[in-house]
Scaffold this active site. Sequence first.
Site, PDB file in Angstrom:
ATOM      1  N   SER A  31       0.833  -1.208   0.000  1.00 52.58           N
ATOM      2  CA  SER A  31       0.000   0.000   0.000  1.00 52.58           C
ATOM      3  C   SER A  31       0.868   1.258   0.000  1.00 52.58           C
ATOM      4  CB  SER A  31      -0.930   0.002   1.212  1.00 52.58           C
ATOM      5  OG  SER A  31      -0.186   0.014   2.418  1.00 52.58           O
ATOM      6  N   ARG A  54       0.449   3.526  -3.431  1.00 50.47           N
ATOM      7  CA  ARG A  54      -0.182   4.848  -3.262  1.00 50.47           C
ATOM      8  C   ARG A  54       0.670   5.935  -3.918  1.00 50.47           C
ATOM      9  NH1 ARG A  54      -0.355   4.586   1.573  1.00 50.47           N
ATOM     10  NH2 ARG A  54      -2.523   4.034   1.990  1.00 50.47           N
ATOM     11  N   ASN A  98      -0.390   7.808  -7.708  1.00 53.14           N
ATOM     12  CA  ASN A  98      -0.632   9.243  -7.805  1.00 53.14           C
ATOM     13  C   ASN A  98       0.333   9.932  -8.758  1.00 53.14           C
ATOM     14  OD1 ASN A  98      -2.762  10.441  -5.712  1.00 53.14           O
ATOM     15  ND2 ASN A  98      -1.801   8.667  -4.758  1.00 53.14           N
TER      16      ASN A  98
END
Length: 276
Positions: free
Chosen positions: A205, A209, A213
């Site tokens: 994660s 993440r 992005n």
Amino acid sequence: MSESVFTQDPTAVEYIQHHLSNLTLGEGFWSVHADTIIISWVLGALLLWLGHVVGKRMTTDAEPSGLQNGIETVVEFVNDQAQSLFPRADPLIGPLALTIFLWVFAMNFMDMLPVDLLPLIAQWIGQNIFGVEAHNVPFRAVPTADLAVPFAMALVVFGLSIVYGVRKKGLGTYLKGFLVHPFGKYLAPFNIVMSLVEEIAKPLSLALRLFGNLFAGELVFMLIALTGFAWYMAPFQAALGWVWTVFHLLIIVIQAFIFMLLSVVYLALATSDDAH
């Protein structure tokens, strides 16, 4: 569209594929993304140089320089966040949090460069310095949009969390936690599976993440570049680019902050008496 590295005008798909390709050396498992390594190392060296310069010129005057003020503000902010999440005294946590925040921010900030700039520079260097008659040279500017970089940093944090957990609790107690957490000792097989999933999910994660992005932001800049297909689209392209640049600048700061924050959180959890 900004000036292209292609000998002929590319299609939109070719343009995006080119700009999402890394400058790769070698083949297969042993291949490396040279552009990612070059940019990340150069940025790391620049941060070290900047820290050295500011430290050497640091003064206690009532009116320090703007650069010193800026650096001190960042250091105090990151240190306050780290101390609030990791209250136990540790000589590594503060410097680690600061390094993560500044390095991730610097790599993210490369997304502010024009999308064609570094490929053009790479092509010029290849042709004029190394004598390589190559066109369409791929060169990605944003290391954190390369999945290898967020994963490498996340794995380092994951490894440190294991080291901290073992150091705080001892190897036996640390491993015992996988047997009794979260359902108690009578469901040890389920506990092992759940604990492993929980541990593996942390670096996954953390890496995905940041990567997601920055990859999305990089792709949006390419799509904006593709809107400049005619002179009358230039005002729309400029306005759209300005709006996305302002918004994305906020994103790159937030993503650097989140990566730093979660890294400290995972280290704090590894040493917590409540965690396994």
